[in-house]
Scaffold this motif. Sequence first.
Motif, mmCIF file in Angstrom:
data_model
loop_
_atom_site.group_PDB
_atom_site.id
_atom_site.type_symbol
_atom_site.label_atom_id
_atom_site.label_comp_id
_atom_site.label_asym_id
_atom_site.label_seq_id
_atom_site.Cartn_x
_atom_site.Cartn_y
_atom_site.Cartn_z
ATOM 1 N N ASN A 130 0.931 -0.833 -0.313
ATOM 2 C CA ASN A 130 0.432 -0.209 0.294
ATOM 3 C C ASN A 130 0.982 1.142 0.179
ATOM 4 O OD1 ASN A 130 -2.374 -1.334 0.522
ATOM 5 N ND2 ASN A 130 -1.724 -2.050 2.115
ATOM 6 N N ASP A 131 0.096 2.328 -1.014
ATOM 7 C CA ASP A 131 1.152 3.362 -0.635
ATOM 8 C C ASP A 131 3.196 3.319 -1.741
ATOM 9 O OD1 ASP A 131 -1.066 5.236 -0.257
ATOM 10 O OD2 ASP A 131 -0.685 4.970 1.682
ATOM 11 N N ASN A 132 2.993 2.144 -2.028
ATOM 12 C CA ASN A 132 4.693 1.901 -2.681
ATOM 13 C C ASN A 132 5.175 1.406 -1.218
ATOM 14 O OD1 ASN A 132 5.163 1.632 -5.286
ATOM 15 N ND2 ASN A 132 6.958 3.452 -4.725
ATOM 16 N N GLN A 133 4.889 1.336 -0.563
ATOM 17 C CA GLN A 133 5.075 0.362 0.549
ATOM 18 C C GLN A 133 4.755 -1.276 1.051
ATOM 19 O OE1 GLN A 133 7.977 2.163 2.402
ATOM 20 N NE2 GLN A 133 7.546 3.409 1.461
ATOM 21 N N PRO A 134 5.857 -2.009 1.150
ATOM 22 C CA PRO A 134 5.609 -3.520 1.490
ATOM 23 C C PRO A 134 5.858 -3.442 2.489
ATOM 24 C CG PRO A 134 7.900 -3.723 0.372
ATOM 25 C CD PRO A 134 7.634 -2.134 0.249
ATOM 26 N N ILE A 135 4.478 -4.986 3.473
ATOM 27 C CA ILE A 135 4.722 -5.616 4.787
ATOM 28 C C ILE A 135 4.746 -6.726 4.504
ATOM 29 C CG2 ILE A 135 3.114 -5.451 6.660
ATOM 30 C CD1 ILE A 135 1.596 -3.740 5.903
ATOM 31 N N PHE A 136 6.124 -7.215 5.412
ATOM 32 C CA PHE A 136 6.024 -8.528 5.041
ATOM 33 C C PHE A 136 6.055 -9.178 6.283
ATOM 34 C CE2 PHE A 136 9.170 -6.371 1.915
ATOM 35 C CZ PHE A 136 8.961 -7.253 0.674
ATOM 36 N N GLU A 137 6.041 -11.082 6.163
ATOM 37 C CA GLU A 137 6.024 -11.248 7.699
ATOM 38 C C GLU A 137 7.273 -12.342 7.360
ATOM 39 O OE1 GLU A 137 3.852 -15.810 9.962
ATOM 40 O OE2 GLU A 137 2.596 -14.408 7.876
ATOM 41 N N ILE A 138 8.379 -12.208 8.086
ATOM 42 C CA ILE A 138 9.450 -12.663 8.442
ATOM 43 C C ILE A 138 9.647 -13.181 9.850
ATOM 44 C CG2 ILE A 138 12.000 -11.927 7.711
ATOM 45 C CD1 ILE A 138 11.124 -9.476 6.579
ATOM 46 N N ASN A 139 10.107 -14.661 9.388
ATOM 47 C CA ASN A 139 10.380 -15.655 10.417
ATOM 48 C C ASN A 139 8.900 -15.060 11.483
ATOM 49 O OD1 ASN A 139 12.977 -16.517 9.494
ATOM 50 N ND2 ASN A 139 13.873 -14.971 10.628
ATOM 51 N N GLY A 140 8.052 -14.918 11.572
ATOM 52 C CA GLY A 140 7.148 -14.982 12.564
ATOM 53 C C GLY A 140 6.282 -13.753 12.794
ATOM 54 N N LYS A 141 7.334 -12.440 12.341
ATOM 55 C CA LYS A 141 7.263 -11.713 12.640
ATOM 56 C C LYS A 141 6.840 -10.103 11.212
ATOM 57 C CE LYS A 141 10.447 -11.271 16.252
ATOM 58 N NZ LYS A 141 11.779 -11.236 17.262
ATOM 59 N N ILE A 142 5.976 -9.449 12.157
ATOM 60 C CA ILE A 142 5.399 -8.737 10.443
ATOM 61 C C ILE A 142 6.670 -7.537 10.980
ATOM 62 C CG2 ILE A 142 3.364 -6.988 10.046
ATOM 63 C CD1 ILE A 142 3.129 -9.774 10.421
ATOM 64 N N GLU A 143 6.971 -7.094 9.384
ATOM 65 C CA GLU A 143 7.658 -6.403 9.178
ATOM 66 C C GLU A 143 7.128 -5.247 8.173
ATOM 67 O OE1 GLU A 143 11.202 -3.785 9.061
ATOM 68 O OE2 GLU A 143 11.586 -5.419 9.605
ATOM 69 N N ALA A 144 7.568 -3.966 8.504
ATOM 70 C CA ALA A 144 6.696 -2.715 7.362
ATOM 71 C C ALA A 144 8.289 -2.170 6.753
ATOM 72 C CB ALA A 144 5.707 -1.967 8.122
ATOM 73 N N SER A 145 9.269 -1.934 7.875
ATOM 74 C CA SER A 145 10.192 -1.529 6.438
ATOM 75 C C SER A 145 11.411 -1.775 6.556
ATOM 76 C CB SER A 145 10.073 0.386 7.452
ATOM 77 O OG SER A 145 9.404 1.126 7.884
ATOM 78 N N TYR A 146 11.199 -2.684 5.260
ATOM 79 C CA TYR A 146 12.152 -3.761 5.381
ATOM 80 C C TYR A 146 13.618 -2.620 4.667
ATOM 81 C CZ TYR A 146 15.444 -7.760 3.844
ATOM 82 O OH TYR A 146 16.087 -8.440 3.862
ATOM 83 N N PRO A 147 14.605 -3.077 4.989
ATOM 84 C CA PRO A 147 15.431 -1.795 4.496
ATOM 85 C C PRO A 147 16.217 -2.447 3.326
ATOM 86 C CG PRO A 147 16.454 -3.035 6.297
ATOM 87 C CD PRO A 147 15.039 -3.684 6.151
ATOM 88 N N GLY A 148 16.041 -3.664 2.956
ATOM 89 C CA GLY A 148 16.975 -4.243 1.365
ATOM 90 C C GLY A 148 16.243 -4.623 0.256
#
Length: 467
Positions: A130-148
């Motif tokens: 949303n709004d050009n920003q991805p949201i990930f689930e990494i190792n069971g946690k929610i990551e809203a600002s992944y730097p890679g």
Amino acid sequence: MKKFLLAGIFYGLTISSGLAAEQTIPTDAQKSLSLVIYNENRALVNDTRPVSLQTGDNPIAFSGISAQIIPESALLQGDNIVVLEQNFNYDLLSYASLMEKAIGSTVTLQYIHPNTGNVTTQSGKLLAFNDNQPIFEINGKIEASYPGRVLFNKIPDQLRARPTLVMNIQSQKSGQQDLSLGYLTRGLSWQANYVAKLNEAETQMDLTGFVTLNNQSGTDYKNARLQLVAGDVNLVQEYIQPRLYMAKSTDSMLAAAPANEMAVENLSDFYLYTLPRKTDILSNQTKQVNLLSAQFVPVKKSYEFDNSLRPYTTELKNVKPQIYLTFDNIKQNNLGIALPKGVVRLYKSDAQNNMLFVGEDRIKHTGNLETVRLHMGEAFDLSANAKRTSYSKLASNLTESTYEITFKNGGSKNAQVIVYQNFAGTFNILSETVPSQKITANRVQWIIDIPAGGEKLLQYKIRIEND
């Protein structure tokens, strides 16, 4: 910058994974390309490409077609083929489309440490974008600002690098043949523009016409044969008429025009212009090509007051005449061809031979034997004052009036002005100091000669009977 690199890196995967069952016919395989562009932001594209077919069903993809194609107008022609199904795929490969199509799937995430350069790679599930920003689930946690950066395992089948028409063709025989795809598209338009240079006496002009092409269709057209249709084509009939234009144009027609000008021919109630060479019209490009050149075209300049000098209760002061330039579109004037609608810009050289702009006007589609009338602007040195000096009501529907108009010429040359006046009802000019001429049943004309630096008076008395 990373986002655009990702789209480029995985373009090759689109061919291998998404189109494995299709035969893609790229634009660089084109054997011929023709464009017929209309005034109404419409164009007919005729694109011929070779393809190898097997007996039976053949999924093929025409890539690089217009992004503004009118899909229902598409027609594929070939020998012993039937189009069973066609789909226009315009969901194009981009960072945003990759992310949106990957929502709910597992992707590879890679992070490079800015100080050490160590690379960390891990898997994550893309939950939202949303709004050009991805949201990930990494190792069971929610990551809203992944730097890679995000590495996709494959390109979704629905995405294309360029607008593509996908068709399922049934062929009665196998072998290679040329398929011709014709379709209508929006986003391609043209207009005529003219430049006229007046001579010192303003009795002749050199006229040059250009066609300005504008490509907003979302694709490039390279090495294309270009034709333009002038006239207001009904859009309902447009789906069948353009193919008649293509069939009637012939190479022999090109000999009728100089090498650098467009040949013109009459087709039904329209005119077809053909560029005598192939050209490129790139996406988001405005291009000009020569339409015509005519020298020593006779012109006539006039100063006119048209229904602007009939006062009633208030005196009119310092009324300026309008300047018009007219010429006849005939062969004797080195013209006599169909002039598409457009803007005519007028220039004249000053005493130092510097070009100066002296006015412009728009013309309609103008055929042979018609007269072109251009409005140049308003005269500076010429003016008129007008007043009604007497008024009598002789009956309920009968009046008599006297008018006095003083024309002034502040210039250094003698001038002639034309006065037009319309009168309602039945009228009779009882007296006048300059003879008038009746143009129509309710319109008269006076021609007034004004000496340089002087004045001229027009007085007339008129009786009007209202019906």
